[in-house]
Design an enzyme around this catalytic site. Structure first.
Site, PDB file in Angstrom:
ATOM      1  N   ARG A  89       0.962  -1.187  -0.146  1.00 47.41           N
ATOM      2  CA  ARG A  89      -0.095   0.019   0.076  1.00 47.41           C
ATOM      3  C   ARG A  89       0.791   1.298   0.041  1.00 47.41           C
ATOM      4  O   ARG A  89       0.369   2.024  -0.627  1.00 47.41           O
ATOM      5  CB  ARG A  89      -0.902  -0.041   1.123  1.00 47.41           C
ATOM      6  CG  ARG A  89      -2.189   0.728   1.260  1.00 47.41           C
ATOM      7  CD  ARG A  89      -2.868   0.871   2.451  1.00 47.41           C
ATOM      8  NE  ARG A  89      -2.885  -0.248   3.344  1.00 47.41           N
ATOM      9  CZ  ARG A  89      -3.977  -1.269   3.067  1.00 47.41           C
ATOM     10  NH1 ARG A  89      -5.111  -0.932   2.257  1.00 47.41           N
ATOM     11  NH2 ARG A  89      -4.006  -2.335   3.946  1.00 47.41           N
ATOM     12  N   TYR A  90       2.016   1.319   0.719  1.00 50.65           N
ATOM     13  CA  TYR A  90       2.780   2.340   0.865  1.00 50.65           C
ATOM     14  C   TYR A  90       4.131   2.052   0.311  1.00 50.65           C
ATOM     15  O   TYR A  90       4.720   0.778   0.195  1.00 50.65           O
ATOM     16  CB  TYR A  90       3.174   2.830   2.204  1.00 50.65           C
ATOM     17  CG  TYR A  90       1.873   2.861   3.137  1.00 50.65           C
ATOM     18  CD1 TYR A  90       1.207   3.960   3.076  1.00 50.65           C
ATOM     19  CD2 TYR A  90       1.500   1.692   4.008  1.00 50.65           C
ATOM     20  CE1 TYR A  90       0.210   4.254   3.975  1.00 50.65           C
ATOM     21  CE2 TYR A  90       0.160   2.091   4.850  1.00 50.65           C
ATOM     22  CZ  TYR A  90      -0.238   3.402   4.811  1.00 50.65           C
ATOM     23  OH  TYR A  90      -1.381   3.471   5.441  1.00 50.65           O
ATOM     24  N   ARG A  93       7.090  -0.213   2.398  1.00 55.48           N
ATOM     25  CA  ARG A  93       6.824  -1.530   3.343  1.00 55.48           C
ATOM     26  C   ARG A  93       5.699  -2.203   2.840  1.00 55.48           C
ATOM     27  O   ARG A  93       4.934  -1.694   1.937  1.00 55.48           O
ATOM     28  CB  ARG A  93       6.364  -0.958   4.750  1.00 55.48           C
ATOM     29  CG  ARG A  93       5.292   0.081   4.747  1.00 55.48           C
ATOM     30  CD  ARG A  93       5.312   1.005   6.021  1.00 55.48           C
ATOM     31  NE  ARG A  93       4.343   1.919   6.170  1.00 55.48           N
ATOM     32  CZ  ARG A  93       4.322   3.172   5.785  1.00 55.48           C
ATOM     33  NH1 ARG A  93       5.416   3.521   4.853  1.00 55.48           N
ATOM     34  NH2 ARG A  93       3.241   3.850   5.910  1.00 55.48           N
ATOM     35  N   CYS A 102      -6.046 -17.162  13.722  1.00 56.72           N
ATOM     36  CA  CYS A 102      -5.680 -16.588  14.884  1.00 56.72           C
ATOM     37  C   CYS A 102      -6.002 -17.386  16.207  1.00 56.72           C
ATOM     38  O   CYS A 102      -6.837 -18.415  16.174  1.00 56.72           O
ATOM     39  CB  CYS A 102      -6.307 -15.252  15.199  1.00 56.72           C
ATOM     40  SG  CYS A 102      -6.374 -14.161  13.766  1.00 56.72           S
ATOM     41  N   CYS A 106     -11.516 -12.074  17.367  1.00 57.03           N
ATOM     42  CA  CYS A 106     -11.889 -10.902  17.997  1.00 57.03           C
ATOM     43  C   CYS A 106     -13.426 -10.333  17.360  1.00 57.03           C
ATOM     44  O   CYS A 106     -13.431 -10.555  16.051  1.00 57.03           O
ATOM     45  CB  CYS A 106     -11.003  -9.693  17.792  1.00 57.03           C
ATOM     46  SG  CYS A 106      -9.278 -10.064  18.443  1.00 57.03           S
ATOM     47  N   CYS A 109     -13.053  -7.807  14.426  1.00 55.22           N
ATOM     48  CA  CYS A 109     -12.076  -7.905  13.650  1.00 55.22           C
ATOM     49  C   CYS A 109     -12.216  -7.414  12.317  1.00 55.22           C
ATOM     50  O   CYS A 109     -13.207  -7.587  11.563  1.00 55.22           O
ATOM     51  CB  CYS A 109     -11.647  -9.502  13.422  1.00 55.22           C
ATOM     52  SG  CYS A 109     -10.221  -9.631  12.305  1.00 55.22           S
ATOM     53  N   ARG A 111     -10.475  -7.732   9.646  1.00 52.20           N
ATOM     54  CA  ARG A 111     -10.375  -8.829   8.728  1.00 52.20           C
ATOM     55  C   ARG A 111     -11.129 -10.169   8.777  1.00 52.20           C
ATOM     56  O   ARG A 111     -10.770 -11.164   8.384  1.00 52.20           O
ATOM     57  CB  ARG A 111      -8.883  -9.356   8.330  1.00 52.20           C
ATOM     58  CG  ARG A 111      -7.907  -8.175   8.002  1.00 52.20           C
ATOM     59  CD  ARG A 111      -6.710  -8.727   7.300  1.00 52.20           C
ATOM     60  NE  ARG A 111      -5.945  -7.540   6.925  1.00 52.20           N
ATOM     61  CZ  ARG A 111      -4.765  -7.051   7.547  1.00 52.20           C
ATOM     62  NH1 ARG A 111      -4.231  -7.819   8.557  1.00 52.20           N
ATOM     63  NH2 ARG A 111      -4.029  -6.076   7.085  1.00 52.20           N
ATOM     64  N   ASP A 272     -12.783  -0.243  12.215  1.00 55.37           N
ATOM     65  CA  ASP A 272     -12.991  -0.068  10.755  1.00 55.37           C
ATOM     66  C   ASP A 272     -14.746  -0.620  10.365  1.00 55.37           C
ATOM     67  O   ASP A 272     -15.337  -1.079  11.179  1.00 55.37           O
ATOM     68  CB  ASP A 272     -11.941  -0.905  10.056  1.00 55.37           C
ATOM     69  CG  ASP A 272     -10.637  -0.548  10.365  1.00 55.37           C
ATOM     70  OD1 ASP A 272     -10.640   0.592   9.820  1.00 55.37           O
ATOM     71  OD2 ASP A 272      -9.863  -1.348  10.798  1.00 55.37           O
ATOM     72  N   ASP A 309      -8.042   4.069   9.045  1.00 52.61           N
ATOM     73  CA  ASP A 309      -7.855   3.357   7.844  1.00 52.61           C
ATOM     74  C   ASP A 309      -9.026   4.052   6.848  1.00 52.61           C
ATOM     75  O   ASP A 309      -9.977   3.545   6.984  1.00 52.61           O
ATOM     76  CB  ASP A 309      -7.839   2.162   8.038  1.00 52.61           C
ATOM     77  CG  ASP A 309      -6.076   1.500   8.192  1.00 52.61           C
ATOM     78  OD1 ASP A 309      -5.369   1.684   7.087  1.00 52.61           O
ATOM     79  OD2 ASP A 309      -5.799   0.914   9.087  1.00 52.61           O
ATOM     80  N   LYS A 316      -3.577   5.075   6.052  1.00 50.92           N
ATOM     81  CA  LYS A 316      -4.210   5.579   7.483  1.00 50.92           C
ATOM     82  C   LYS A 316      -3.961   7.169   7.314  1.00 50.92           C
ATOM     83  O   LYS A 316      -3.099   7.722   6.825  1.00 50.92           O
ATOM     84  CB  LYS A 316      -3.011   5.219   8.577  1.00 50.92           C
ATOM     85  CG  LYS A 316      -3.281   3.847   8.849  1.00 50.92           C
ATOM     86  CD  LYS A 316      -2.292   3.265  10.058  1.00 50.92           C
ATOM     87  CE  LYS A 316      -2.647   1.876  10.480  1.00 50.92           C
ATOM     88  NZ  LYS A 316      -2.140   0.976   9.137  1.00 50.92           N
TER      89      LYS A 316
HETATM   90  S1  SF4 Z   1      -8.139  -8.337  15.108  1.00 48.01           S
HETATM   91 FE1  SF4 Z   1      -8.527 -10.254  13.655  1.00 48.01          FE
HETATM   92  S2  SF4 Z   1      -6.497 -10.560  12.859  1.00 48.01           S
HETATM   93 FE2  SF4 Z   1      -6.077  -9.558  14.876  1.00 48.01          FE
HETATM   94  S3  SF4 Z   1      -6.108 -11.285  16.406  1.00 48.01           S
HETATM   95 FE3  SF4 Z   1      -8.287 -10.468  16.344  1.00 48.01          FE
HETATM   96  S4  SF4 Z   1      -9.166 -11.975  14.859  1.00 48.01           S
HETATM   97 FE4  SF4 Z   1      -7.131 -12.111  14.474  1.00 48.01          FE
END
Ligand code: SF4
Length: 352
Positions: A89-90, A93, A102, A106, A109, A111, A272, A309, A316
């Site tokens: 994206r940049y 990096r 994971c 979460c 999340c 993603r 997000d 973002d 960002k």
């Molecule tokens: S925010 Fe998403 S990618 Fe990060 S640890 Fe939690 S579930 Fe996994």
């Protein structure tokens, strides 16, 4: 709550007493992966859906509500992915997304459509070769950021292999890991893991994701101390979340906990527009007010940068309320208590 292995199914949530019954939750779990490690389960106040740890990790039926502004790829990873597993994206990096698994999932999340058992999976050997070739072929890449998923779910042996490959790319100077493992599965942080993280011989940063001061358990603190002693540079990442850390005292304690454990506060993310997460979002004005209150409340060492973002993959932007504005050929600057002052000073008094 004491469990001996990760909770990954709705009936296990019920059996552990983390939800009263399964009503509506099978549909949530079919859409978005569920996992709660024993370390996290031990922190959840069973029977209280509004407990800040429960809100972060226990699925809720609100996740089935997708608002019109939410999107599957909220930060636009896919529009900047030249080869599978790389996001460029940049200029200087890249993200290297080696795994999409994971230890916990979460509920907010960003993603969530990509991670989990039904997510994008782990790079195949051929895909990893192509990703490494891409990094090696782009001399402008100064930093490689391993994210995912959580790269620390990989074994130390597999991480060492990855790091050995990056070690051979001279223009890469910094390797950064984004991880939640030190707080959600701290037992993985041992000498072998730390050696693997340092195996590239590059300057190595670890961005630790934590959102509530209760995540700093004795085991988490011990892992952070081990990593710091070994020479890893530690920085923080947090998400500003309704009902988790959207009050100044919690945010202050969280940022102080990072600093006390030698983790430099770095990013505080505005949540997000991930699908089914509207119950976590607060307004940007609320976020700015909280971050402004932090300024006067805690040390400069403990101040995060509040970022958004930009949807669509535009990167960002810092979104904290500015302390300074142009006025009358000079400036008006606000102090930590919100008082306005002219700069250069017109006289000795405040300009409110
Ligand atoms: S925010 Fe998403 S990618 Fe990060 S640890 Fe939690 S579930 Fe996994």
């Amino acid at each position: 709550m004491s469990v001996v292995r990760a909770i990954k199914a709705v009936d296990e949530l019920v059996a552990a007493g983390l939800v009263p019954d399964a009503a509506g939750l099978e549909a949530v779990a079919a859409k978005y992966a569920v996992a709660i490690t024993p370390a996290v389960a031990a922190l959840i106040a069973a029977g209280d859906p509004d407990d800040p740890m429960a809100r972060q990790f226990v699925p809720r039926v609100e996740e089935l509500v997708t608002t019109p502004d939410e999107r599957a790829d909220p930060i636009g990873d896919l529009s900047h992915s030249p080869v599978t597993g790389i996001v460029h994206r940049y200029p200087d990096r890249v993200l290297l997304k080696a795994v999409h698994v994971c230890p916990v999932y979460c509920r907010f999340c960003f993603r969530r459509e990509m991670v989990g058992p039904q997510g994008l999976g782990t790079l195949t050997p051929a895909e990893l070769d192509a990703a490494m070739d891409y990094i090696a072929g782009h001399e402008e890449i100064w930093e490689v950021i391993l994210t995912g998923g959580d790269p620390l779910v990989l074994s130390p042996r597999r991480l060492s292999d990855l790091m050995a490959r990056l070690a051979g790319i001279a223009h890469v100077k910094v390797v950064r890991f984004h991880t939640r493992v030190p707080v959600v599965e701290p037992e993985r942080i041992d000498d072998a893991m730390v050696a693997a993280l340092l195996a590239s011989g590059k300057t190595t940063y670890l961005a630790i994701h934590a959102n509530h001061p209760r995540e700093f358990t004795p085991a988490a603190r011990a892992g952070m101390a081990l990593m710091h002693r070994a020479g890893l540079a530690l920085i923080s990442q947090s998400v500003l979340l309704r009902g988790v850390n959207d009050d100044v005292e919690t945010l202050a304690s969280l940022m102080q906990a990072f600093v006390e454990n030698r983790v430099q506060p770095y990013y505080l993310h505005h949540p997000d527009l991930a699908p089914g997460t509207s119950h976590f979002r607060l307004s940007i004005a609320e976020g700015q007010a909280l971050v402004s209150q932090l300024r006067g409340r805690i040390s400069g060492l403990a101040q995060p940068t509040y970022v958004l973002d930009i949807p669509g993959g535009f990167g960002k932007a810092e979104i904290g309320a500015s302390a300074i504005a142009a006025a009358d050929g000079g400036w008006i600057v606000r102090d930590w208590q919100g008082q306005a002052h002219a700069y250069p000073p017109r006289d000795q008094s405040s300009q409110d």
